[in-house]
Each structure stands twice: as structure tokens, then as C-alpha cells.
Design a protein around this motif. Structure first.
Motif, PDB file in Angstrom:
ATOM      1  N   UNK A 142      18.564 -14.254 -27.834  1.00 55.15           N
ATOM      2  CA  UNK A 142      18.104 -13.217 -28.752  1.00 55.15           C
ATOM      3  C   UNK A 142      18.856 -11.919 -28.533  1.00 55.15           C
ATOM      4  N   UNK A 143      19.099 -11.579 -27.254  1.00 56.05           N
ATOM      5  CA  UNK A 143      19.821 -10.350 -26.954  1.00 56.05           C
ATOM      6  C   UNK A 143      21.254 -10.404 -27.436  1.00 56.05           C
ATOM      7  N   UNK A 144      21.896 -11.556 -27.283  1.00 55.80           N
ATOM      8  CA  UNK A 144      23.308 -11.671 -27.668  1.00 55.80           C
ATOM      9  C   UNK A 144      23.460 -11.748 -29.189  1.00 55.80           C
ATOM     10  N   UNK A 145      22.570 -12.502 -29.842  1.00 54.07           N
ATOM     11  CA  UNK A 145      22.723 -12.734 -31.281  1.00 54.07           C
ATOM     12  C   UNK A 145      22.459 -11.483 -32.097  1.00 54.07           C
ATOM     13  N   UNK A 146      21.729 -10.512 -31.555  1.00 54.94           N
ATOM     14  CA  UNK A 146      21.353  -9.325 -32.335  1.00 54.94           C
ATOM     15  C   UNK A 146      22.548  -8.448 -32.699  1.00 54.94           C
ATOM     16  N   UNK A 147      23.619  -8.539 -31.910  1.00 57.41           N
ATOM     17  CA  UNK A 147      24.783  -7.665 -32.101  1.00 57.41           C
ATOM     18  C   UNK A 147      24.399  -6.193 -32.002  1.00 57.41           C
ATOM     19  N   UNK A 148      23.575  -5.884 -31.013  1.00 54.51           N
ATOM     20  CA  UNK A 148      23.206  -4.501 -30.742  1.00 54.51           C
ATOM     21  C   UNK A 148      23.365  -4.276 -29.245  1.00 54.51           C
ATOM     22  N   UNK A 149      23.829  -3.072 -28.882  1.00 53.67           N
ATOM     23  CA  UNK A 149      24.127  -2.853 -27.458  1.00 53.67           C
ATOM     24  C   UNK A 149      22.864  -2.894 -26.609  1.00 53.67           C
ATOM     25  N   UNK A 150      21.799  -2.335 -27.143  1.00 53.31           N
ATOM     26  CA  UNK A 150      20.548  -2.337 -26.375  1.00 53.31           C
ATOM     27  C   UNK A 150      20.053  -3.759 -26.155  1.00 53.31           C
ATOM     28  N   UNK A 151      20.142  -4.580 -27.215  1.00 51.35           N
ATOM     29  CA  UNK A 151      19.672  -5.960 -27.099  1.00 51.35           C
ATOM     30  C   UNK A 151      20.475  -6.725 -26.061  1.00 51.35           C
ATOM     31  N   UNK A 152      21.808  -6.558 -26.107  1.00 50.35           N
ATOM     32  CA  UNK A 152      22.667  -7.285 -25.182  1.00 50.35           C
ATOM     33  C   UNK A 152      22.345  -6.897 -23.743  1.00 50.35           C
ATOM     34  N   UNK A 153      22.238  -5.599 -23.486  1.00 49.12           N
ATOM     35  CA  UNK A 153      21.939  -5.141 -22.125  1.00 49.12           C
ATOM     36  C   UNK A 153      20.571  -5.631 -21.690  1.00 49.12           C
ATOM     37  N   UNK A 154      19.592  -5.547 -22.598  1.00 49.60           N
ATOM     38  CA  UNK A 154      18.243  -6.008 -22.264  1.00 49.60           C
ATOM     39  C   UNK A 154      18.223  -7.490 -21.954  1.00 49.60           C
ATOM     40  N   UNK A 155      18.940  -8.279 -22.766  1.00 46.27           N
ATOM     41  CA  UNK A 155      18.968  -9.717 -22.536  1.00 46.27           C
ATOM     42  C   UNK A 155      19.621 -10.068 -21.218  1.00 46.27           C
ATOM     43  N   UNK A 224       8.411 -10.041 -16.955  1.00 48.17           N
ATOM     44  CA  UNK A 224       8.945  -8.745 -17.405  1.00 48.17           C
ATOM     45  C   UNK A 224       7.860  -7.707 -17.622  1.00 48.17           C
ATOM     46  N   UNK A 225       6.897  -7.637 -16.700  1.00 47.79           N
ATOM     47  CA  UNK A 225       5.818  -6.674 -16.835  1.00 47.79           C
ATOM     48  C   UNK A 225       6.044  -5.493 -15.906  1.00 47.79           C
ATOM     49  N   UNK A 226       5.391  -4.376 -16.193  1.00 51.27           N
ATOM     50  CA  UNK A 226       5.440  -3.208 -15.312  1.00 51.27           C
ATOM     51  C   UNK A 226       4.952  -3.633 -13.926  1.00 51.27           C
ATOM     52  N   UNK A 227       5.541  -3.204 -12.818  1.00 47.24           N
ATOM     53  CA  UNK A 227       6.638  -2.244 -12.697  1.00 47.24           C
ATOM     54  C   UNK A 227       8.032  -2.872 -12.797  1.00 47.24           C
ATOM     55  N   UNK A 228       8.146  -4.127 -13.252  1.00 45.89           N
ATOM     56  CA  UNK A 228       9.459  -4.768 -13.335  1.00 45.89           C
ATOM     57  C   UNK A 228       9.882  -4.935 -14.787  1.00 45.89           C
ATOM     58  N   UNK A 229       9.519  -4.024 -15.689  1.00 49.58           N
ATOM     59  CA  UNK A 229       9.821  -4.236 -17.103  1.00 49.58           C
ATOM     60  C   UNK A 229      11.164  -3.640 -17.486  1.00 49.58           C
ATOM     61  N   UNK A 241      15.686  -6.702 -25.294  1.00 48.31           N
ATOM     62  CA  UNK A 241      16.281  -7.788 -26.080  1.00 48.31           C
ATOM     63  C   UNK A 241      15.656  -7.932 -27.449  1.00 48.31           C
ATOM     64  N   UNK A 242      14.455  -7.404 -27.715  1.00 52.90           N
ATOM     65  CA  UNK A 242      13.949  -7.524 -29.084  1.00 52.90           C
ATOM     66  C   UNK A 242      13.977  -6.211 -29.872  1.00 52.90           C
ATOM     67  N   UNK A 243      14.978  -5.356 -29.563  1.00 53.26           N
ATOM     68  CA  UNK A 243      15.125  -4.124 -30.326  1.00 53.26           C
ATOM     69  C   UNK A 243      15.278  -4.384 -31.819  1.00 53.26           C
ATOM     70  N   UNK A 244      16.092  -5.394 -32.185  1.00 53.31           N
ATOM     71  CA  UNK A 244      16.424  -5.619 -33.591  1.00 53.31           C
ATOM     72  C   UNK A 244      15.440  -6.543 -34.291  1.00 53.31           C
ATOM     73  N   UNK A 245      14.448  -7.045 -33.562  1.00 53.98           N
ATOM     74  CA  UNK A 245      13.541  -8.016 -34.168  1.00 53.98           C
ATOM     75  C   UNK A 245      12.389  -7.314 -34.866  1.00 53.98           C
ATOM     76  N   UNK A 246      11.943  -7.943 -35.965  1.00 57.31           N
ATOM     77  CA  UNK A 246      10.798  -7.379 -36.684  1.00 57.31           C
ATOM     78  C   UNK A 246       9.973  -8.540 -37.236  1.00 57.31           C
ATOM     79  N   UNK A 247       8.814  -8.229 -37.737  1.00 55.59           N
ATOM     80  CA  UNK A 247       7.988  -9.231 -38.389  1.00 55.59           C
ATOM     81  C   UNK A 247       7.554 -10.343 -37.452  1.00 55.59           C
ATOM     82  N   UNK A 248       7.553 -11.565 -38.000  1.00 54.29           N
ATOM     83  CA  UNK A 248       7.010 -12.704 -37.265  1.00 54.29           C
ATOM     84  C   UNK A 248       7.873 -13.063 -36.065  1.00 54.29           C
ATOM     85  N   UNK A 249       9.194 -12.812 -36.154  1.00 54.73           N
ATOM     86  CA  UNK A 249      10.050 -13.147 -35.010  1.00 54.73           C
ATOM     87  C   UNK A 249       9.720 -12.246 -33.828  1.00 54.73           C
TER      88      UNK A 249
END
Lengths: 356, 130
Positions: A142-155, A224-229, A241-249
């Protein structure tokens, strides 16, 4: 042929029941988290939808269901749609081997039915660990496919974190496996019957208290919960990794995270805290002559233990600040791993000196 | 137990799990499909651009990233396989007929080898993140 279709019907009914309970728990958790956080910060939490806001999860679910699924420009469309499913399915199917209650086997038209576990396979815990690892694919994809820098780093961050702490989970449970002599969660739970001093976190000759602490901390990190989020650190990575995701996804990633929380709580309850066993020998209902309803008491104890862990997740979130990424990796590899390894050595020597 | 009976038992045990995987996958696909049919679709270039704090994305996101991640992934693969080797031993070790000094010493040697690799990685700085 009829036997096969009957088995199919029984299995489908069990699967529907388990998935229903898990989805309901996820809904309760989304509300409970906001309520508990609110109370801990002297607020009320959501109050608008329904009395005391108890219909909030339904409103959230409906909203996400009818929202537009945005696929960002430059995203790999197939991978982008596949990733949420790949993250959610492993989190759900782990529940197939969790024993929710005692194995009251009964015969139904000639086939044996185990009502409170979907399938008692003899590699239960290994199966859960294996599929938990597949969940990491959903995140990194999901992080790689989004083509967004935040998603890639998060993934990337998430994948590195999940695999690091997965190792500690795998090591922490070896102590329990030595004591129980089985990988099946049904057998591990049954071996802890007869009062809380038989639970593996306290059981002689080798109390697994260190393994328990390592497991709980690693479980928090793995989900991936606090304090390790770090993967979804909103102050630096927006939503990871889900910066670009919306809706049901987006909802699927959300369900995956909460279902994983429920799963690790159930595993912790089953492996260290006696699962559906009451903290006293037998059950109260058995003592007062209602033995045929003892399973209700057992299920109630399992639920209490699982929710205790889930409350711990919220409590940590309200209490602790986030770690830095180098601290996180250092803690996992240089502190947790030696403790877990030492626990194995101590447990095996104790078991050798005081065999069962 | 004959081979056929054993196979049949495995099938009855693993069949519900296969079914569960299928049901969970179907749940995911069908939910996404229905949601896709009922949701509004108004794509605009602005809406579809990747989020970068409000400014125009200034390069492709798929750029090189630190090699650190690979080192940790490789360490994980090595150590996780060693952990998997511990499982069969752990399951049979506490069996009343099998607790023996040989089983204990063999596993302590194995853990010592694990520690050699671990200390080597630590001393080489592979566990540092900076």
C-alpha cells in the motif's frame, strides 16, 4: 456427500459467527478508544450520534462506505486496490485457531462439532505467526503503490518495525511451548486449567513473566500502536502508509489494525493467562450444579482477559509519548531480543531440572 | 493409522481454514465492489495529485531509500529461521520420555551459535540506526 455438505454448513456458520464477533469488537473498539481517551483526558468523547454516542461506529462505517475511493495519479491501480485486502485478510483468518471456549465436542448427524474453535490444527500458533507476516506485505505494498513520499516512508518504516518485533514475539512464546509441549492453542489452554497459579505467566517451574512482558511490548509494536506508532506518526508522516487512502479502502486498513489488536490480545490471553480458564479451579456454574452452562462462564473469562489487553492499548496511548525510530529499533534488537533468548535458556534448564 | 485416514483427517482439519481464507477474501472483494458501485466519482487533477502538504508534488515518490532497511530485513530472515528451528525442539523437550541432558546441551549449543551471529552483527554495527 451429505456429510461433506453438513461439514461445510457447520464450518460456514462458525466462520460467520467469528467474523461477526470480530467485526462487532472492532466497532466497539473504535468507540471505546475515543471514549476511554476522552475520559482519561477529562472529556466526554463522542456524544452526538445516539445516546452517549454509542451509534458513532455505525455512522463512521456508513460514511466511509459511501465515500469516493480516490486513486492518486501515478499510483499502481491494481496494487493500490489489492493492498487493503491483503492487510485485512490475514488479520481476520488468524482467528480460525483461537479457542474461545472449552472443547465441548458433540455429535451432530454423525459428524463431530467443536463449537468454540473453527479448527484445532496442531500447528495453531505457527499458523497465526505465518499469516501475521503476510499482513506486512499489505502495508508495504500500500505504501509503495500510492506513489506518495509519506506513504512510501510509512510503509518502509512499518515493514522494518513489524519484522523486528515479530522476531521477539517468536522468541517469547518458545518458553510457553517448552512448558506446554504443543503448538495447538487448544492444548496450550487446556494445559493451564485449575487456577491462576497454573497459568504460564505464573506456572512453576519456570514462570514466563519476562516472556509475557516481551510479548506484550512486541505486540504493541507489531500492531503499530502508541508508543510505537512510527509508521503513522501524524506529526511527521501525515498518516504513514495510508495517507492516500480514502473511503472503504481506508476502512479496511483501519479494520486490519484493530482486528490485529484483538488477535494479539486473544493470543496473549490464550498463551499466558490461561485462555478461557477461570482464575479458580473449575467453574462456579459447575459447583452450583449448572455444569451444562459452564462454557458461558469460560467464554466470559476469555472475553474479560482479551478486553483487559485492549484496554491496555488505549491506556498506553493516553499515557506515553512516541519513541524515536532509532530508539525503537535499538530497543527491539538490543533489549527485547536478549531478554527473550535468556528466557528460553532459563526455562529449558528449569524444565530439565524439574521435569513434568 | 493408514495413510488415507491421516490424509482425510488433515483435510477435515484444514478445510475450515481454507474456507475461512476464501470467505475473508470474498468479504473484502464484495464490500469494495458494492462500495465502488454506490460511491460518487468526481475525479479532478487537483484531487488526484499525491498529498505533499498542499504544494505540487515535485518528483516521483519512488526514489532510492536507505539501505538500512535491507540490512534489518536480512537480519530478520536469518534470525527468524533460527527461531523456527527452536520450535520442534521446544514441543518435544518437556515430554516425560524425552527430557534428557543431550537435548538440553544440543539446544544450548545451538543458542550459543545464534549468539555468535548476534554478537557479530552487534559489533559490526548492523544493529545501529544512524
Amino acid at each position: 456427500m451429505t456429510e461433506l455438505s453438513l461439514r461445510l454448513a457447520v464450518s460456514l456458520a462458525q466462520i460467520a459467527a467469528v467474523m461477526g464477533v470480530v467485526m462487532l469488537t472492532v466497532m466497539i473498539l473504535t468507540l471505546a478508544e475515543r471514549k476511554v481517551l476522552g475520559w482519561m483526558q477529562d472529556r466526554m468523547g463522542p456524544m452526538e450520534v445516539g445516546p452517549y454516542g454509542i451509534l458513532q461506529p455505525i455512522a463512521d462505517g456508513l460514511k466511509l462506505f459511501f465515500k469516493e475511493d480516490i486513486v492518486p495519479a501515478g499510483a499502481n491501480k491494481f496494487m493500490f486496490s489489492l493492498a487493503p485486502i491483503l492487510a485485512m485478510v490475514p488479520a481476520l483468518i488468524g482467528f480460525a485457531v483461537i479457542p474461545f471456549g472449552p472443547s465441548n465436542k458433540f455429535e451432530l448427524f454423525g459428524i463431530t462439532v467443536e463449537p468454540f474453535v473453527i479448527s484445532d490444527i496442531n500447528i495453531g500458533i505457527l499458523y497465526i505467526l505465518a499469516f501475521a507476516s503476510i499482513g506486512a506485505y499489505g502495508i508495504i505494498l500500500g505504501g509503495w503503490a500510492s506513489n506518495s513520499k509519506y506513504s512510501l516512508l510509512g510503509g518502509l518504516r512499518s515493514a522494518a518495525q513489524v519484522i523486528s518485533y515479530e522476531l521477539n514475539v517468536g522468541l517469547a512464546i518458545v518458553g510457553v511451548l517448552i512448558l506446554a509441549g504443543s503448538l495447538s492453542l487448544v492444548k496450550i489452554t487446556e494445559a493451564q486449567s485449575g487456577g491462576f497459579w497454573h497459568w504460564y505467566v505464573f506456572a512453576l517451574p519456570a514462570p514466563q513473566i519476562f516472556a509475557f512482558v516481551v510479548y506484550v511490548i512486541s505486540a504493541v509494536a507489531e500492531t503499530n500502536r502508541v508508543p510505537f506508532d512510527l509508521p503513522e506518526a501524524e506529526s511527521e508522516l501525515v498518516a504513514g502508509f495510508f495517507t492516500e487512502y480514502s473511503g472503504m479502502r481506508f476502512a479496511f486498513f483501519f479494520i486490519a489494525e484493530y482486528a490485529n489488536m484483538v488477535l494479539v490480545s486473544c493470543v496473549a490471553a490464550a498463551m499466558f493467562l490461561g485462555g478461557w480458564n477461570a482464575p479458580y479451579p473449575g467453574t462456579i456454574l459447575e459447583h452450583v450444579g449448572l455444569g451444562q452452562f459452564a462454557w458461558a462462564e469460560n467464554i466470559a473469562w476469555f472475553t474479560v482477559k482479551a478486553y483487559l489487553f485492549l484496554f491496555l492499548f488505549f491506556w498506553l496511548r493516553a499515557t506515553l509519548p512516541r519513541l524515536r525510530y532509532d530508539q525503537l529499533m535499538k530497543f527491539g534488537w538490543k533489549v527485547m531480543l536478549p531478554i527473550a533468548l535468556g528466557n528460553i535458556v532459563v526455562t529449558s534448564i528449569a524444565v530439565y531440572l524439574f521435569p513434568r | 493409522m493408514s495413510g488415507i485416514e491421516l490424509l482425510l483427517e488433515y483435510l477435515t482439519k484444514y478445510f475450515p481454514i481454507l474456507l475461512f481464507i476464501f470467505v475473508a477474501l470474498a468479504f473484502g472483494v464484495v464490500t469494495l465492489l458494492i462500495s465502488y458501485l454506490v460511491q460518487p466519482k468526481y475525479p479532478e487533477p487537483e484531487k488526484l495529485s499525491a498529498y505533499e502538504c498542499g504544494s505540487e508534488p515535485f518528483s516521483d515518490a519512488r526514489m532510492p531509500f536507505p539501505v538500512r532497511y535491507y540490512i534489518f530485513a536480512m537480519l530478520f530472515v536469518i534470525f527468524d529461521i533460527e527461531v523456527i528451528f527452536l520450535y520442534p525442539w521446544a514441543v518435544v523437550f518437556n515430554d516425560i520420555n524425552k527430557v534428557s541432558i543431550i537435548g538440553l546441551v544440543e539446544m544450548l549449543v545451538f543458542i550459543a551459535l545464534f549468539l555468535v551471529a548476534y554478537v557479530y552483527a552487534w559489533r559490526k554495527g548492523a544493529l545501529e540506526w544512524d
